[in-house]
Design an enzyme around this catalytic site. Structure first.
Site, PDB file in Angstrom:
ATOM      1  N   HIS A   2     -23.801  24.615  40.336  1.00 21.98           N
ATOM      2  CA  HIS A   2     -23.334  23.925  39.413  1.00 21.98           C
ATOM      3  C   HIS A   2     -21.682  24.262  39.159  1.00 21.98           C
ATOM      4  CE1 HIS A   2     -23.753  20.591  36.544  1.00 21.98           C
ATOM      5  NE2 HIS A   2     -22.450  20.407  36.665  1.00 21.98           N
ATOM      6  N   ARG A  11     -25.369  14.482  39.894  1.00 20.15           N
ATOM      7  CA  ARG A  11     -26.098  15.082  38.989  1.00 20.15           C
ATOM      8  C   ARG A  11     -27.531  15.154  39.778  1.00 20.15           C
ATOM      9  NH1 ARG A  11     -23.203  16.731  35.984  1.00 20.15           N
ATOM     10  NH2 ARG A  11     -22.935  16.612  33.747  1.00 20.15           N
ATOM     11  N   PHE A  36     -17.957   4.862  42.508  1.00 14.29           N
ATOM     12  CA  PHE A  36     -16.336   4.911  42.739  1.00 14.29           C
ATOM     13  C   PHE A  36     -15.529   5.174  41.544  1.00 14.29           C
ATOM     14  CE2 PHE A  36     -12.755   3.614  45.586  1.00 14.29           C
ATOM     15  CZ  PHE A  36     -12.815   4.849  46.392  1.00 14.29           C
ATOM     16  N   GLY A  37     -16.025   6.038  40.687  1.00 15.36           N
ATOM     17  CA  GLY A  37     -14.973   6.425  39.506  1.00 15.36           C
ATOM     18  C   GLY A  37     -13.782   7.236  40.042  1.00 15.36           C
ATOM     19  N   ARG A  38     -13.245   8.113  39.115  1.00 12.49           N
ATOM     20  CA  ARG A  38     -12.174   8.892  39.202  1.00 12.49           C
ATOM     21  C   ARG A  38     -12.356   9.913  40.051  1.00 12.49           C
ATOM     22  NH1 ARG A  38     -11.376   8.147  32.954  1.00 12.49           N
ATOM     23  NH2 ARG A  38     -13.522   8.281  33.347  1.00 12.49           N
ATOM     24  N   THR A  62     -22.442  16.275  44.031  1.00 16.25           N
ATOM     25  CA  THR A  62     -21.969  17.013  42.858  1.00 16.25           C
ATOM     26  C   THR A  62     -21.880  16.062  41.659  1.00 16.25           C
ATOM     27  OG1 THR A  62     -19.666  15.906  43.706  1.00 16.25           O
ATOM     28  CG2 THR A  62     -20.049  18.277  44.420  1.00 16.25           C
ATOM     29  N   GLY A 114     -18.753  22.739  40.212  1.00 13.70           N
ATOM     30  CA  GLY A 114     -17.839  21.555  40.649  1.00 13.70           C
ATOM     31  C   GLY A 114     -16.382  21.716  39.660  1.00 13.70           C
ATOM     32  N   GLU A 148     -32.059  22.070  36.610  1.00  6.05           N
ATOM     33  CA  GLU A 148     -31.409  23.608  36.711  1.00  6.05           C
ATOM     34  C   GLU A 148     -31.724  24.406  35.640  1.00  6.05           C
ATOM     35  OE1 GLU A 148     -27.084  22.182  36.375  1.00  6.05           O
ATOM     36  OE2 GLU A 148     -27.291  20.892  38.242  1.00  6.05           O
ATOM     37  N   SER A 176     -20.626   0.773  44.854  1.00  7.26           N
ATOM     38  CA  SER A 176     -20.408   0.775  43.410  1.00  7.26           C
ATOM     39  C   SER A 176     -21.092  -0.355  42.556  1.00  7.26           C
ATOM     40  CB  SER A 176     -19.150   1.130  43.091  1.00  7.26           C
ATOM     41  OG  SER A 176     -18.703   1.085  41.592  1.00  7.26           O
ATOM     42  N   ARG A 177     -21.360  -0.108  41.299  1.00  8.46           N
ATOM     43  CA  ARG A 177     -22.329  -1.153  40.785  1.00  8.46           C
ATOM     44  C   ARG A 177     -21.188  -2.322  40.381  1.00  8.46           C
ATOM     45  NH1 ARG A 177     -24.833   1.508  35.497  1.00  8.46           N
ATOM     46  NH2 ARG A 177     -23.059   3.127  36.109  1.00  8.46           N
TER      47      ARG A 177
HETATM   48  C1  8YV Z   1     -19.204  20.647  33.918  1.00  7.47           C
HETATM   49  C2  8YV Z   1     -19.981  18.713  35.052  1.00  7.47           C
HETATM   50  O1  8YV Z   1     -18.911  22.032  34.092  1.00  7.47           O
HETATM   51  O2  8YV Z   1     -18.348  17.677  33.845  1.00  7.47           O
HETATM   52  C3  8YV Z   1     -19.541  17.618  34.189  1.00  7.47           C
HETATM   53  O3  8YV Z   1     -20.022  16.543  34.258  1.00  7.47           O
HETATM   54  O4  8YV Z   1     -20.989  18.415  35.898  1.00  7.47           O
HETATM   55  C4  8YV Z   1     -19.440  20.069  35.288  1.00  7.47           C
HETATM   56  O5  8YV Z   1     -18.351  20.288  35.976  1.00  7.47           O
HETATM   57  C5  8YV Z   1     -20.424  20.624  32.845  1.00  7.47           C
HETATM   58  O6  8YV Z   1     -20.834  19.366  32.778  1.00  7.47           O
HETATM   59  C6  8YV Z   1     -20.331  21.178  31.721  1.00  7.47           C
HETATM   60  O7  8YV Z   1     -20.793  20.666  30.575  1.00  7.47           O
END
Ligand code: 8YV
Length: 323
Positions: free
Chosen positions: A289, A242, A156-158, A240, A291, A271, A179-180
């Site tokens: 990827h 890792r 639950f970060g930003r 979204t 996001g 990936e 959350s931790r």
């Molecule tokens: C980035 C992401 O585009 O910021 C992050 O952690 O996962 C992505 O949105 C990517 O990491 C670029 O290095």
């Protein structure tokens, strides 16, 4: 005074490359080919600053017997599980990231995946493009409603908080978080969320689960076969964060055998390789990827990385130092 020599490991948005060229003696990567481990080591030995991304392998071993010239490694991105933070510190290299600027964008994409998986948008699009749509009928492409359903947020970060706001205030979803650390009650109230202690408590209570925790060794396969089995058979998993947070083989199994109903994934364990089993799952929405991939955010991330190295060379501790 000579300008610091700075390497951008990938092609960046033009506005940021231009800004970098004003400030520093910049080497760009117009071909946009990843450097690989050897290339990264050479970069750290030959430049004052290296501006890296998630596609750079800066993991354990990178700093072994390195004679670095670089004193700062500024990551273009918030997540840094591709960087051996302790190794960098031991080598005297400051590491920075780019938080905040991608919160909304990443939460938007998590919501997109949640909606797409719930409403079978990927399947529907594939059907139309394949010329297989035979017309409207009452039982066609039945998905699941989102409004009012319970969303579980892990980490639950930003970004997790931005996701909670969207889901709670936009879609009337009750929010449970795991959350931790203990989340500030003010933040819980602002985001309409309730914290629970464990994943084992969270998972069975949710219709949707969205992952917003860091990757790396600590959270590797946090979502494994046992935890997938705790989810509802009607539930949808969104990632979204890792790829390594989810055991992809276990997820394929869960999607194929009805342990859970669907998944929306923007990140993957290896990936850009995607588990072959996932490609067979019609109930999985798969994005490459994306996001943070809006014009505004990618420029914002670049400017934030430049600010970090500027502060560093001005003798100020960078705002986004992570080690
Ligand atoms: C980035 C992401 O585009 O910021 C992050 O952690 O996962 C992505 O949105 C990517 O990491 C670029 O290095």
């Amino acid at each position: 005074m000579t300008k610091p020599r700075v390497l951008l490991t990938r092609k960046w948005p033009e506005a940021v490359e231009n800004a970098a060229a004003e400030l520093f003696d910049v080497t760009l990567n117009p071909d946009d080919k990843p450097l690989g481990r050897a290339g990264i080591r050479a970069a750290l030995e030959n430049y004052d600053a290296v501006l890296a991304t998630v596609t750079d392998d800066v993991k354990e071993g990178t700093f072994t017997n390195l004679k670095p010239m670089a004193r700062i490694l500024a990551n273009y991105g918030v997540g840094f599980s591709h960087i051996d933070i302790e190794g960098a510190r031991a080598a005297g290299i400051t590491v920075t990231n780019t938080p905040d600027v991608l919160n909304d964008c990443t939460a938007d994409l998590a919501m997109t995946l949640l909606m797409m998986a719930a409403r079978r948008a990927g399947e529907g699009e594939r059907e139309v493009r394949a010329g297989k749509w035979t017309g409207w009928r009452p039982t066609h492409m039945i998905g699941t409603s989102v409004t009012g359903k319970t969303l579980g947020i892990i980490g639950f970060g930003r970004i997790g908080q931005a996701m909670a706001r969207r889901a709670h205030f936009g879609f009337g979803m009750p929010i449970l978080v795991q959350s931790r650390s203990a989340v500030d009650p003010v933040i819980l109230a602002e985001t309409g969320a309730v914290q629970v202690d464990t994943l084992e408590t969270l998972l069975p209570q949710c219709d949707f689960i969205s992952l917003h925790c860091p990757g790396g060794v600590v959270n590797k396969h946090l979502i494994n076969a046992d935890r997938l089995a705790l989810m509802r058979p009607t539930a949808i998993l969104v990632n979204t964060a890792r790829g390594e947070v989810v055991d992809e083989a276990a997820l394929v199994d869960a999607l194929k055998t009805g342990v859970i109903a669907g998944a929306g994934l923007d990140v993957f364990e290896a990936e850009p390789t995607v588990h072959a089993g996932l490609l067979e799952c019609q109930n999985a929405v798969l994005l490459p990827h994306m996001g943070s991939s809006t014009r505004e955010t990618r420029v914002g991330m670049g400017m934030r990385a430049l600010k970090n190295i500027q502060q560093f060379f001005d003798g100020i501790e960078p705002d986004d130092k992570v080690n």
